[in-house]
Design an enzyme around this catalytic site. Structure first.
Site, PDB file in Angstrom:
ATOM      1  N   SER A 260      23.220   4.718   4.817  1.00  0.00           N
ATOM      2  CA  SER A 260      23.420   4.728   3.364  1.00  0.00           C
ATOM      3  C   SER A 260      24.111   3.439   2.950  1.00  0.00           C
ATOM      4  CB  SER A 260      24.242   5.947   2.965  1.00  0.00           C
ATOM      5  OG  SER A 260      25.420   6.028   3.729  1.00  0.00           O
ATOM      6  N   CYS A 268       8.290  -4.795   0.086  1.00  0.00           N
ATOM      7  CA  CYS A 268       7.375  -3.652   0.225  1.00  0.00           C
ATOM      8  C   CYS A 268       7.857  -2.366  -0.439  1.00  0.00           C
ATOM      9  CB  CYS A 268       7.097  -3.406   1.701  1.00  0.00           C
ATOM     10  SG  CYS A 268       6.165  -4.759   2.436  1.00  0.00           S
TER      11      CYS A 268
HETATM   12  N1  LIG Z   1       5.890  -8.578   4.314  1.00  0.00           N
HETATM   13  C1  LIG Z   1       5.783  -7.499   5.061  1.00  0.00           C
HETATM   14  O1  LIG Z   1       6.705  -7.169   5.835  1.00  0.00           O
HETATM   15  C2  LIG Z   1       4.559  -6.635   5.006  1.00  0.00           C
HETATM   16  C3  LIG Z   1       4.364  -5.638   5.978  1.00  0.00           C
HETATM   17  C4  LIG Z   1       3.230  -4.829   5.918  1.00  0.00           C
HETATM   18  C5  LIG Z   1       2.286  -5.016   4.910  1.00  0.00           C
HETATM   19  N2  LIG Z   1       2.495  -5.992   3.975  1.00  0.00           N
HETATM   20  C6  LIG Z   1       1.445  -6.195   2.968  1.00  0.00           C
HETATM   21  O2  LIG Z   1       0.659  -7.325   3.400  1.00  0.00           O
HETATM   22  C7  LIG Z   1       0.197  -8.097   2.282  1.00  0.00           C
HETATM   23  C8  LIG Z   1       0.655  -9.545   2.438  1.00  0.00           C
HETATM   24  O3  LIG Z   1       2.066  -9.566   2.398  1.00  0.00           O
HETATM   25  P1  LIG Z   1       2.924 -10.842   2.844  1.00  0.00           P
HETATM   26  O4  LIG Z   1       4.352 -10.430   2.749  1.00  0.00           O
HETATM   27  O5  LIG Z   1       2.398 -11.375   4.145  1.00  0.00           O
HETATM   28  O6  LIG Z   1       2.548 -11.865   1.671  1.00  0.00           O
HETATM   29  P2  LIG Z   1       3.093 -13.344   1.457  1.00  0.00           P
HETATM   30  O7  LIG Z   1       3.327 -13.488   0.003  1.00  0.00           O
HETATM   31  O8  LIG Z   1       4.188 -13.630   2.426  1.00  0.00           O
HETATM   32  O9  LIG Z   1       1.850 -14.279   1.879  1.00  0.00           O
HETATM   33  C9  LIG Z   1       0.635 -14.327   1.240  1.00  0.00           C
HETATM   34  C10 LIG Z   1      -0.098 -15.638   1.564  1.00  0.00           C
HETATM   35  O10 LIG Z   1      -1.404 -15.586   0.969  1.00  0.00           O
HETATM   36  C11 LIG Z   1      -1.715 -16.874   0.419  1.00  0.00           C
HETATM   37  N3  LIG Z   1      -2.756 -16.709  -0.607  1.00  0.00           N
HETATM   38  C12 LIG Z   1      -2.638 -16.212  -1.864  1.00  0.00           C
HETATM   39  N4  LIG Z   1      -3.839 -16.150  -2.470  1.00  0.00           N
HETATM   40  C13 LIG Z   1      -4.751 -16.638  -1.571  1.00  0.00           C
HETATM   41  C14 LIG Z   1      -6.182 -16.822  -1.588  1.00  0.00           C
HETATM   42  N5  LIG Z   1      -6.927 -16.486  -2.654  1.00  0.00           N
HETATM   43  N6  LIG Z   1      -6.788 -17.325  -0.470  1.00  0.00           N
HETATM   44  C15 LIG Z   1      -6.053 -17.677   0.614  1.00  0.00           C
HETATM   45  N7  LIG Z   1      -4.708 -17.508   0.692  1.00  0.00           N
HETATM   46  C16 LIG Z   1      -4.070 -17.011  -0.385  1.00  0.00           C
HETATM   47  C17 LIG Z   1      -0.376 -17.389  -0.087  1.00  0.00           C
HETATM   48  O11 LIG Z   1      -0.395 -18.800  -0.222  1.00  0.00           O
HETATM   49  C18 LIG Z   1       0.594 -16.893   1.024  1.00  0.00           C
HETATM   50  O12 LIG Z   1       0.717 -17.844   2.050  1.00  0.00           O
HETATM   51  C19 LIG Z   1       0.744  -7.374   1.039  1.00  0.00           C
HETATM   52  O13 LIG Z   1      -0.234  -6.474   0.579  1.00  0.00           O
HETATM   53  C20 LIG Z   1       1.946  -6.595   1.573  1.00  0.00           C
HETATM   54  O14 LIG Z   1       2.219  -5.450   0.803  1.00  0.00           O
HETATM   55  C21 LIG Z   1       3.584  -6.818   4.005  1.00  0.00           C
HETATM   56  O1  LIG Z   2      18.736   3.038   6.999  1.00  0.00           O
HETATM   57  C1  LIG Z   2      18.342   2.112   6.265  1.00  0.00           C
HETATM   58  C2  LIG Z   2      17.244   1.287   6.581  1.00  0.00           C
HETATM   59  C3  LIG Z   2      16.878   0.279   5.698  1.00  0.00           C
HETATM   60  N1  LIG Z   2      17.563   0.082   4.545  1.00  0.00           N
HETATM   61  C4  LIG Z   2      17.133  -0.973   3.597  1.00  0.00           C
HETATM   62  O2  LIG Z   2      15.761  -0.802   3.344  1.00  0.00           O
HETATM   63  C5  LIG Z   2      15.141  -2.061   3.051  1.00  0.00           C
HETATM   64  C6  LIG Z   2      13.888  -2.254   3.873  1.00  0.00           C
HETATM   65  O3  LIG Z   2      14.246  -2.410   5.240  1.00  0.00           O
HETATM   66  P1  LIG Z   2      13.158  -2.387   6.419  1.00  0.00           P
HETATM   67  O4  LIG Z   2      12.292  -1.224   6.256  1.00  0.00           O
HETATM   68  O5  LIG Z   2      13.896  -2.519   7.674  1.00  0.00           O
HETATM   69  O6  LIG Z   2      12.377  -3.764   6.156  1.00  0.00           O
HETATM   70  P2  LIG Z   2      10.929  -4.132   5.534  1.00  0.00           P
HETATM   71  O7  LIG Z   2      10.562  -5.448   6.097  1.00  0.00           O
HETATM   72  O8  LIG Z   2      10.975  -3.997   4.055  1.00  0.00           O
HETATM   73  O9  LIG Z   2       9.922  -3.056   6.163  1.00  0.00           O
HETATM   74  C7  LIG Z   2       9.386  -1.966   5.422  1.00  0.00           C
HETATM   75  O10 LIG Z   2       8.291  -2.384   4.629  1.00  0.00           O
HETATM   76  C8  LIG Z   2       7.215  -3.018   5.397  1.00  0.00           C
HETATM   77  C9  LIG Z   2       6.174  -3.509   4.404  1.00  0.00           C
HETATM   78  O11 LIG Z   2       5.334  -2.509   3.961  1.00  0.00           O
HETATM   79  C10 LIG Z   2       6.648  -1.980   6.367  1.00  0.00           C
HETATM   80  O12 LIG Z   2       5.579  -2.567   7.104  1.00  0.00           O
HETATM   81  C11 LIG Z   2       7.764  -1.496   7.297  1.00  0.00           C
HETATM   82  O13 LIG Z   2       7.249  -0.478   8.165  1.00  0.00           O
HETATM   83  C12 LIG Z   2       8.905  -0.921   6.447  1.00  0.00           C
HETATM   84  O14 LIG Z   2      10.010  -0.542   7.289  1.00  0.00           O
HETATM   85  C13 LIG Z   2      16.221  -3.121   3.309  1.00  0.00           C
HETATM   86  O15 LIG Z   2      16.783  -3.517   2.071  1.00  0.00           O
HETATM   87  C14 LIG Z   2      17.257  -2.389   4.155  1.00  0.00           C
HETATM   88  O16 LIG Z   2      18.562  -2.898   3.974  1.00  0.00           O
HETATM   89  C15 LIG Z   2      18.657   0.890   4.223  1.00  0.00           C
HETATM   90  O17 LIG Z   2      19.273   0.726   3.169  1.00  0.00           O
HETATM   91  N2  LIG Z   2      19.024   1.881   5.110  1.00  0.00           N
END
Ligand SMILES: NC(=O)c1ccc[n+]([C@@H]2O[C@H](COP(=O)([O-])OP(=O)(O)OC[C@H]3O[C@@H](n4cnc5c(N)ncnc54)[C@H](O)[C@@H]3O)[C@@H](O)[C@H]2O)c1
Ligand SMILES: O=c1ccn([C@@H]2O[C@H](COP(=O)(O)OP(=O)(O)O[C@H]3O[C@H](CO)[C@@H](O)[C@H](O)[C@H]3O)[C@@H](O)[C@H]2O)c(=O)[nH]1
Length: 430
Positions: A260, A268
């Protein structure tokens, strides 16, 4: 196998580096030339532990980057790792992924063999099959000799641990329409499936899309529930972390995501909970629990400030904000709880000095008018109060630094401060 990946952000770069490490030949495509240059020169465009080493090993050889979509023709499969940000009403903005599907379809028109396009981005059920599939095939044209199939492979990595999360997942989800797509995805992931033996979920495309949202909605709700319980614990003089440790022993609850504090942020949880709420309203369903999940989260920064104001009149006083990244291990400030915290402090005319080990540069673009310190010690020096917003390890080591404060009032939003003697210490839920 020859793989192309469109989008080189947190997801695209991580999977590109890891696929190259599996032995595949990888081509990444991004519209940002600087990102492309960095990758070709062996440098990761984002901060993730372990990523630079992989990009250094493969960038410019087994991993090539380009801005030219024509490169997809020499590959068997293309992953789309493009942003799906929020529209004003919370629904997802699919413009980047749609634009990319059109360009990709055109580039594939002259490919002689079938091609699989795999959506890695988080998208609402129906997006892959009802929006992207027709766009790809229309853009490829009727004359084409090949068929473009689509699949959905949601990504569950967390920022700060992206590489190890990707290499050792609990589960891998293949959302497919055809057996050949499942077979191709199995071949792509074969080294990972053999090495870390995750659960393999072989399902439909819409199910895969929904699994991703359900996963994030569940985790965000779990944190909001422990925050609500934690707020109550605080009122009753009970330590929420003792309660969480005990309930986490119940296998049905589980010990993770029970920390918490000042709430969840990131690129995300905020975006995906809002998207699911908007999608629910689209089909006339009122998602009461998801709305409460968001509401509880929005209250936490105010509670942090209320605790500080109990001890200090913040107006015109120097207040230190420790931590700007949305979590430790990343320089990403998207959805960071530091933003509402700083906004509230500004509303109360506080003289803010902020510190983060890696995220300062990004926050300066959002809040150019506050002070930024080079170290936690410098931020605390002369401050009348401090709030802790990010769980950086280095904050646990702070000790004599608190003796340099004008008033040693510390409100901890992440339970990281270990020094308790001779300071006024408040935990947000303990
Ligand atoms: N960041 C995470 O931890 C995470 C985890 C799981 C899923 N996702 C999902 O994955 C997707 C991507 O997230 P991210 O955090 O990697 O995004 P990001 O913003 O870090 O990166 C996106 C990239 O795409 C490029 N881009 C944009 N438009 C484009 C185009 N038309 N052609 C080619 N390149 C282009 C940008 O320049 C950038 O480098 C999102 O849908 C997000 O919700 C993110
Ligand atoms: O017990 C907890 C765990 C996390 N957090 C907060 O929750 C947020 C998200 O943390 P975390 O989930 O570790 O990082 P993300 O990179 O945002 O990852 C989430 O979002 C990603 C994008 O969709 C998913 O792929 C992952 O599975 C999912 O954990 C952060 O602000 C943390 O500080 C808390 O407050 N308490």
């Amino acid at each position: 196998m020859d793989i192309s990946i469109v989008g080189s952000g947190y997801v695209g770069t991580t999977i590109a580096a890891c696929f190259a490490d599996f032995g595949h030949t990888v081509t990444t495509i991004d519209i940002d030339e600087q990102v492309v240059d960095q990758l070709n020169h062996g440098t990761a465009p984002i901060h993730e532990p372990g990523l630079n080493e992989l990009i250094d090993a493969y960038g410019g050889n087994r991993l090539q980057a380009t801005t030219d979509y024509a490169a997809v023709r020499d590959t068997d499969v293309t992953f789309l790792a493009l942003p799906t940000p929020s529209n004003a009403d919370g629904s997802i903005d699919t413009s980047a992924i749609e634009a990319s599907a059109r360009t990709l379809g055109e580039a594939l028109a002259t490919k002689d063999s079938d091609h699989l396009v795999v959506v890695k981005s988080t998208v609402i059920p129906g997006t892959t099959e009802d929006v992207l599939y027709p766009l790809l095939n229309d853009a490829a044209g009727e004359e084409t000799n090949q068929r473009i199939d689509v699949a959905m492979n949601p990504e569950f990595l967390s920022q700060g641990t992206a590489v190890t999360d990707f290499q050792t997942p609990d589960k891998v989800v293949f959302g497919t329409r055809t057996d050949s797509a499942t077979e191709l995805l199995t071949a792509v992931f074969e080294p990972l499936l053999a090495e870390s033996e995750p659960a393999l979920v072989d399902t439909g495309v819409r199910e895969a899309e929904m699994i991703k949202y359900a996963n994030n909605a569940f985790l965000a709700t779990k944190i909001s529930l422990i925050n609500e319980l934690g707020n109550l614990c605080k009122e009753y003089g009970v330590d929420a972390y003792e309660v969480a440790a005990a309930i986490g022993l119940d296998d049905r609850i589980g010990e993770q995501f029970l920390r918490s504090g000042v709430g969840w942020g990131g690129s995300c949880f905020p975006k995906d909970t809002r998207a699911l709420i908007a999608a629910a309203r689209d089909v006339n369903y009122e998602p009461s629990l998801l709305e409460a999940t968001v509401e509880v989260n929005e209250k936490q920064p105010k509670r942090l400030l209320d605790l500080l104001k109990k001890h200090v009149d913040v107006s015109d006083r120097r207040i230190a904000v420790l931590g700007l990244a949305f979590k430790s291990g990343t320089d990403d400030i998207r959805g960071s709880r530091a933003k509402p915290t700083i906004e509230r402090l500004q509303e109360h005319n506080a003289d803010i000095v902020a510190y983060d080990p890696v995220a300062t540069k990004h926050m300066q673009e959002t809040f150019p008018d506050i002070d930024y310190a080079e170290s936690a010690a410098a931020a605390l020096n002369g401050a009348h109060g401090a709030v802790v917003v990010t769980d950086w390890d280095e904050f646990s080591a702070l000790d004599e630094e608190f003796d340099q404060m004008a008033d040693p009032v510390v409100v901890d939003g992440r339970r990281v401060i270990t020094r308790k003697d001779d300071i006024i210490y408040e935990g947000i839920t303990w």
